[in-house]
Design an enzyme around this catalytic site. Structure first.
Site, PDB file in Angstrom:
ATOM      1  N   GLU A 269      -4.849   2.350  -4.200  1.00 34.93           N
ATOM      2  CA  GLU A 269      -3.389   2.389  -4.125  1.00 34.93           C
ATOM      3  C   GLU A 269      -2.824   1.113  -3.524  1.00 34.93           C
ATOM      4  OE1 GLU A 269      -4.909   4.407  -0.331  1.00 34.93           O
ATOM      5  OE2 GLU A 269      -5.499   4.179  -2.413  1.00 34.93           O
TER       6      GLU A 269
ATOM      7  N   ASP B  71       0.851  -1.192   0.000  1.00 35.07           N
ATOM      8  CA  ASP B  71       0.000   0.000   0.000  1.00 35.07           C
ATOM      9  C   ASP B  71       0.890   1.247   0.000  1.00 35.07           C
ATOM     10  OD1 ASP B  71      -2.980   0.865   0.551  1.00 35.07           O
ATOM     11  OD2 ASP B  71      -1.677   2.177   1.732  1.00 35.07           O
ATOM     12  N   ILE B  72       0.603   2.183  -0.906  1.00 36.59           N
ATOM     13  CA  ILE B  72       1.372   3.437  -0.979  1.00 36.59           C
ATOM     14  C   ILE B  72       1.034   4.282   0.248  1.00 36.59           C
ATOM     15  CG2 ILE B  72       1.770   5.534  -2.306  1.00 36.59           C
ATOM     16  CD1 ILE B  72       1.068   3.964  -4.816  1.00 36.59           C
TER      17      ILE B  72
END
Length: 657
Positions: free
Chosen positions: A559, A515-516
């Site tokens: 994301e 996950d960003i």
């Protein structure tokens, strides 16, 4: 002999012209008969409209909670005026309310639709000296329970339609109805005097008698023709005619009244049973009369497949609820009817005389059927009973199909006669032109083989093109458009395959969720275009770092990304993800004039899958490890080996990424 042959050919031509003329005369008679039935339908519709009960106010009980004790609590503005009482396909209860100034015992209330599961009728009046709108102000004069969910004998008046007698000499009466059904729901209300209803019933019975008498005659004639000729064409046509007749009998309540009156269970299912059965016979009959088995084998297989599906649906209709099967019937009809029309029209364009009558027949039935369906599902509102139009269309169609059968046999007879004449001529000329005939046969064989080869090549080319389009569409359905990675759907399919392989080969399977960090801030500060560019750069970096054949990189959503690493233990998987995390940490995305840097958090686990539940547990564990990584300050990779060490950090996270 030559002169005799020419005379016979001239006689054949004249016979064909006379036959063609006769067919057009018969077609004109068919149209005249159909016009007569349509005139009767319009006349009946006008007579019915005179007795329409109005004004009718309607309330839809979406939650099916209202009762006679609570219905008066509904505000008056929620009761809407309704002119046709057609509600389409709905599971909601429909309440109808009509105020009657005075009622008489010689009056009848008719609910002009015979396929309602539940009908509750109340006649009530206000208590004297009380004004207002609360339920306590009304007392019930009469109450009736009707519907197909009850035995037919329980109806207050034994009739195929729902009939209720009005109270005698009552003033200021309020009529209240609650109707509900699993199928198309409509409840046109008609108010008749008993004398007028007897007159109307006589006209209605005449029309129904003409229809069923005609259908019975057509069915029996073809049944007898089957017995004498053993031609399957006749028995399938008879099966279609009888099935359609039974379908109309079920729709009008005649079947429930005269055949299965003690079985509400059967009444609930007969409509779809006979509809599926009718379409199965139609497809077999169509394939036979159009000679698809020899002229178009592919179409023949399609028709046979659809026929099998419809016959299986006949059996399923005895088990599966009616509400599901009626929707399945509509879906199948949307596919089947256009196929039949396309095939018949293509044969018309090729000059088939049989297909002309067949296409006309199906065109008429399709028009009437679509009109009836549109009325039943409340897409349009007709002033007459749509089932009458369906009956007129069916009558016209069966007549035209009978002409198609007659045409088929006439054509076969002409072809047989011509074959005998050609055989005689060939025998006459055989000794004089044997070499020429052989040469022509060889040339015809060569031309035919060339034509078959050309058609085969064209077909193979078309199939190749369709296969390419299919591959492209499949690729589009499996790929995330923005990043070029596979999408979540493809990941879930591959995950099942890899989990089975891990269980079979006893090899570890690693899964990681990435996950960003603070991606929402990127979107908020720089805009969604910059966010999209960051996602693309993220995906490209992921592909550059993880590129072992067999590894799967997918966009999981937003994301969030997922990596599947077969034959990889947790340490190996963590090392790969650490390389990627470092690459992202050093990455700078220049977009829209902004240099953007970001980091990534990841949770990774690996195990040898032992059962089907393991795969779900692995996704859940990887997600939990991802949250641990977030709780540990982000920009890190947490594996299942370090899960216990990071459990305290998990308790501190709030769930935001």
């Amino acid at each position: 002999m030559r002169i005799e042959y020419l005379d016979s050919q001239l006689a054949m031509t004249k016979f064909r012209q006379r036959l063609s003329y006769n067919y057009y005369v018969l077609a004109a008679l068919v149209l005249a008969f159909s016009a007569l039935m349509l005139f009767m339908v319009v006349s009946l519709g006008q007579d019915i409209d005179k007795h329409a009960l109005e004004p009718v106010y309607h309330f839809e009980d979406v939650q099916n909670k209202q009762t006679i004790d609570t219905i008066d609590q509904i505000e008056s503005k929620q009761w809407l005026k309704n002119d046709n009482q057609n509600f389409g396909l709905t599971k909601s209860s429909q309440w109808l309310k009509v105020d009657l100034a005075k009622t008489q015992n010689n009056q009848l209330l008719e609910i002009d639709y015979a396929m309602l599961d539940s009908v509750k009728v109340w006649f009530r009046s206000k208590k004297e000296g009380i004004s207002g709108v609360t339920n306590e102000q009304y007392y019930i004069i009469e109450h009736y329970d009707l519907g197909d969910s009850l035995n037919f004998i329980q109806r207050p008046i034994i009739h195929d339609k729902f009939l209720v007698p009005l109270p005698n000499d009552a003033a200021d009466v309020q009529l209240l109805l609650r109707v509900q059904s699993d199928g198309p729901l409509k409840a046109p209300l008609k108010l008749w005097s008993k004398q007028d209803y007897v007159v109307y019933t006589a006209s209605h019975r005449l029309f129904m008698g003409l229809f069923f008498g005609y259908m019975l005659a057509m069915g029996l004639i073809n049944l007898f023709l089957f017995i004498t000729t053993r031609s399957v064409l006749f028995i399938t046509y008879a099966g279609y005619v009888f099935s359609f007749g039974m379908l109309i009998a079920a729709i009008h309540g005649l079947g429930y009244r005269f055949i299965w009156s003690e079985s509400p269970w059967l009444q609930e299912r007969t409509t779809v049973v006979f509809a599926f059965m009718m379409m199965s016979f139609v497809l077999v009959f169509s394939s036979q009369i159009l000679q698809l088995k020899t002229s178009s084998p592919n179409y023949h297989r399609i028709f046979r497949g659809f026929s099998t599906v419809y016959m299986l649906c006949v059996l399923a209709s005895l088990i599966v609820p009616y509400a599901i099967m009626i929707k399945l019937l509509l879906v199948l009809l949307l596919f089947t009817i256009p196929v039949i029309l396309i095939v018949s029209i293509s044969l018309v364009l090729k000059g088939s005389a049989i297909a002309k009558f067949f296409s006309a027949a199906w065109g008429v039935l399709l028009l009437s059927g679509l009109t009836a369906a549109a009325d039943n599902f409340h897409w349009i509102n007709l002033s007459i009973d749509s089932s009458y139009l369906l009956m007129v269309g069916a009558t016209t169609e069966t007549l035209l199909l009978a002409l198609a059968i007659a045409t088929s046999y006439s054509v076969q007879r002409l072809e047989t006669k011509k074959a005998h004449q050609d055989s005689a001529q060939n025998e006459l000329l055989a000794m004089q032109a044997q070499d020429e005939v052989i040469a022509l046969q060889k040339q015809a064989q060569t031309d035919l083989e060339q034509e078959v080869t050309a058609r085969t090549q064209e077909f193979e080319k078309a199939l190749a093109g369709l296969s390419q389009v299919h591959d492209e569409l499949q690729g589009m359905s499996q790929t995330d458009k923005l990043t070029g990675l596979s999408n979540r759907r493809f990941f879930e399919e591959q995950f099942v395959i890899e989990a089975a392989r891990s269980r079979r080969e006893k090899q570890p399977l690693a899964i990681a969720l990435l996950d960003i960090d603070h991606f929402k801030k990127i979107n908020d500060n720089y805009g969604h275009q910059c966010g999209d560019d960051c996602l693309i750069a993220f995906a490209n970096t992921l592909k550059a770092v993880i590129k072992r054949p067999g590894d799967l990189l997918s966009r999981y959503g937003g994301e969030e990304f997922v990596v599947l690493l077969p034959n990889t233990n947790v340490d190996g998987a963590k090392n790969v993800l650490e390389q990627f995390r470092s690459a992202i940490e050093n990455l700078q995305v220049d977009t829209q004039g902004h240099p953007i840097k970001f980091t990534v958090s990841a949770g990774v686990t690996s195990r040898v899958v032992t059962d089907e539940q393991d795969s779900e547990k692995m996704v859940t564990l990887a997600d939990k490890l991802l949250y641990l990584a977030k709780g540990a300050g982000r920009n890190c990779v947490v594996s299942s080996q370090g899960m216990s060490a990071n459990s305290q950090a998990s308790n501190k996270t709030s769930g935001t990424r």
